[in-house]
Design an enzyme around this catalytic site. Structure first.
Site, PDB file in Angstrom:
ATOM      1  N   HIS A 206      89.802 -45.104 123.325  1.00  0.00           N
ATOM      2  CA  HIS A 206      89.676 -43.788 122.469  1.00  0.00           C
ATOM      3  C   HIS A 206      89.332 -44.305 120.582  1.00  0.00           C
ATOM      4  CE1 HIS A 206      93.347 -45.931 120.194  1.00  0.00           C
ATOM      5  NE2 HIS A 206      92.693 -45.238 119.290  1.00  0.00           N
TER       6      HIS A 206
HETATM    7  C1  UD1 Z   1      94.396 -42.492 115.391  1.00  0.00           C
HETATM    8  C2  UD1 Z   1      93.798 -43.262 113.415  1.00  0.00           C
HETATM    9  C3  UD1 Z   1      93.648 -44.887 115.136  1.00  0.00           C
HETATM   10  C4  UD1 Z   1      94.689 -45.048 116.067  1.00  0.00           C
HETATM   11  C5  UD1 Z   1      94.444 -43.089 116.381  1.00  0.00           C
HETATM   12  C6  UD1 Z   1      95.685 -43.837 117.721  1.00  0.00           C
HETATM   13  C7  UD1 Z   1      92.836 -43.297 112.346  1.00  0.00           C
HETATM   14  C8  UD1 Z   1      91.467 -43.168 111.065  1.00  0.00           C
HETATM   15  N1  UD1 Z   1      92.698 -42.967 113.346  1.00  0.00           N
HETATM   16  O1  UD1 Z   1      92.766 -42.151 115.865  1.00  0.00           O
HETATM   17  O2  UD1 Z   1      94.062 -45.435 114.372  1.00  0.00           O
HETATM   18  O3  UD1 Z   1      94.686 -46.060 116.878  1.00  0.00           O
HETATM   19  O4  UD1 Z   1      94.844 -42.465 116.325  1.00  0.00           O
HETATM   20  O5  UD1 Z   1      95.612 -42.057 119.059  1.00  0.00           O
HETATM   21  O6  UD1 Z   1      94.027 -42.571 111.489  1.00  0.00           O
HETATM   22  N2  UD1 Z   1      94.062 -34.364 118.470  1.00  0.00           N
HETATM   23  C9  UD1 Z   1      94.533 -34.044 118.992  1.00  0.00           C
HETATM   24  N3  UD1 Z   1      95.809 -33.615 119.450  1.00  0.00           N
HETATM   25  C10 UD1 Z   1      96.599 -34.731 118.880  1.00  0.00           C
HETATM   26  C11 UD1 Z   1      95.576 -35.300 117.861  1.00  0.00           C
HETATM   27  C12 UD1 Z   1      94.365 -35.549 118.351  1.00  0.00           C
HETATM   28  O7  UD1 Z   1      93.970 -32.728 120.163  1.00  0.00           O
HETATM   29  O8  UD1 Z   1      97.392 -34.579 118.291  1.00  0.00           O
HETATM   30  C13 UD1 Z   1      92.858 -35.258 118.807  1.00  0.00           C
HETATM   31  C14 UD1 Z   1      91.769 -34.053 117.164  1.00  0.00           C
HETATM   32  O9  UD1 Z   1      91.755 -33.170 116.991  1.00  0.00           O
HETATM   33  C15 UD1 Z   1      90.359 -35.129 116.555  1.00  0.00           C
HETATM   34  C16 UD1 Z   1      90.805 -36.634 117.742  1.00  0.00           C
HETATM   35  O10 UD1 Z   1      92.041 -35.849 118.469  1.00  0.00           O
HETATM   36  O11 UD1 Z   1      89.247 -34.076 117.602  1.00  0.00           O
HETATM   37  C17 UD1 Z   1      91.141 -38.055 116.742  1.00  0.00           C
HETATM   38  O12 UD1 Z   1      91.861 -37.038 116.747  1.00  0.00           O
HETATM   39  P1  UD1 Z   1      91.985 -38.172 114.973  1.00  0.00           P
HETATM   40  O13 UD1 Z   1      93.821 -38.043 114.253  1.00  0.00           O
HETATM   41  O14 UD1 Z   1      90.774 -37.894 114.115  1.00  0.00           O
HETATM   42  O15 UD1 Z   1      92.207 -40.312 115.566  1.00  0.00           O
HETATM   43  P2  UD1 Z   1      92.448 -40.681 116.444  1.00  0.00           P
HETATM   44  O16 UD1 Z   1      90.947 -40.709 116.831  1.00  0.00           O
HETATM   45  O17 UD1 Z   1      93.405 -40.282 116.910  1.00  0.00           O
END
Ligand code: UD1
Length: 367
Positions: A206
């Site tokens: 991811h």
């Molecule tokens: C975040 C953390 C990363 C961690 C990861 C574990 C930061 C900078 N990054 O990355 O260190 O390893 O979490 O999962 O804080 N989304 C959903 N549902 C959710 C959460 C996220 O659909 O419950 C989608 C969001 O819309 C976004 C993408 O997933 O488009 C990424 O979510 P984001 O919180 O930006 O970062 P992660 O890649 O999850």
């Protein structure tokens, strides 16, 4: 006015780091409040971890959701500041390296409140990782830095942080793993996927550097296609990765013959898949550590790691973009000639006790 300790969690990898702390505070009858920023909000990225780990409902839910880094970080800051001003707690505890960590750390110190950082000192030395920026900045301003491995102590000292702020206590996530191992064994989740013990690989991918652009994601898919030609793989897909697969129309490039795709899994089912797997392929930080504790061969699809102990003494190998390295190590794993791994210092299930003892001595004695 209440004078609680605040524990902050926001994203999936935070919840397994706060669970043992909560249990230890409860055991010692120390008052605390739990703040969930809502950075992760889907059931299977958040609530399922509360259910699996027996964490009570948070005292505050900030409901910030997704957004660009600036939007997400800023929203957390605005909401968290309101609570801090209202409650004026005596200590804020943040964990890991996500946007919630740095956002709450900044607010805490600007309101002259004491700050503890669990999992301090880890460095990938790669500032293109958002987590590396979050880690470095949080550590600069935290008062109590709780470190998981020796490299963290060295990194913090090299950055000029005084030894009196640094505590090498071990790994909180391993506390959670040890206390849930029996429960996880019993779920037998791998059998519900018709898998045979030690005959499959478990994949999680991811990181933005692997999935946010088309060429990088294509390279990952190429590697997964190669691995699945040698061994069955199970791949619970992170929302970020799923979105990119759809956006770049790469869904059909992944050869599905020998791959089981699932939604992101809960803690216990995922741990069940880990303990019964032959190998793990990942770009996660925490999974490198869990796999090394469990002594499961791990191929990390990154050029660097902020957790070097897992490579030096554990079962982890950095593969990056080196296809030959992947082939060589995969072959060793399948022939059972891969390195075995050693026990890691202070990864013993007692880290939360060590942390709470330090908090009692350094923080609570003044109140
Ligand atoms: C975040 C953390 C990363 C961690 C990861 C574990 C930061 C900078 N990054 O990355 O260190 O390893 O979490 O999962 O804080 N989304 C959903 N549902 C959710 C959460 C996220 O659909 O419950 C989608 C969001 O819309 C976004 C993408 O997933 O488009 C990424 O979510 P984001 O919180 O930006 O970062 P992660 O890649 O999850």
């Amino acid at each position: 006015m209440t004078k609680d300790i605040f524990i902050v969690g926001g994203a999936r990898p935070n919840f397994m780091k706060i669970a043992p702390l909560i249990n230890e505070f409860k055991r010692q009858i120390i008052k605390f409040k739990l703040i969930h920023t809502g950075q992760h909000y889907d059931y299977n990225m958040s609530k399922i971890f509360f259910d699996n780990l027996g964490i009570d409902k948070p005292d505050y839910f900030l409901n910030v959701g997704s957004g660009s880094h600036a939007v997400q970080t800023a929203k957390i800051m605005v909401e968290f500041e309101k609570i801090l001003i209202k409650e004026s707690p005596k200590l804020i505890i943040v964990v890991g390296d996500v946007n919630s960590t740095i956002a709450c750390a900044l607010v805490t110190k600007k309101l002259f409140t004491e700050l503890a950082h669990i999992e301090a000192g880890l460095r990938s030395f790669d500032v293109k990782m958002p987590e590396e920026i979050n880690r470095r900045l949080t550590d600069q301003i935290a008062d109590y830095l709780f470190v998981t491995e020796e490299s963290g102590v060295i990194n913090l000292k090299n950055e000029g942080i005084d030894s009196s702020r640094i505590f090498f206590v071990g790994n909180m996530m391993i506390d959670t793993l040890i206390s849930n191992l029996e429960k996880a064994r019993k779920t037998n989740y791998y059998k519900t996927l018709d898998l045979i013990r030690s005959s499959y690989g478990l994949v999680t991918i991811h990181r933005p550097s692997n999935v946010d652009n088309r060429e990088d994601l294509e390279k990952i898919i190429e590697k997964l296609n190669f691995i699945q030609s040698k061994i069955k793989i199970v791949f619970p897909i992170h929302p970020r990765t799923r979105k990119s697969m759809i956006k770049f129309k790469l869904d059909n490039e992944l050869n599905k013959n020998n791959i089981i795709l699932t939604e992101p899994l809960g803690y216990l089912d995922f741990l069940n898949l880990m303990i019964n797997s032959k190998l793990i392929i990942t770009d996660s930080g925490g999974i490198q550590e869990e796999a090394s504790y469990l002594k499961i061969p791990t191929l990390t699809l990154r050029e660097n790691t902020e957790r070097p102990i897992t490579v030096e003494k554990g079962t982890n190998t950095l593969i990056g973009n080196d296809f030959n390295k992947l082939k060589m190590n995969l072959e060793k794993i399948l022939l059972n000639s891969y390195k075995k791994g050693q026990s890691l210092e202070k990864w013993d299930g007692n880290t939360s006790q060590r942390i709470v003892a330090i908090i009692i001595k350094k923080v609570l004695k003044n109140f």
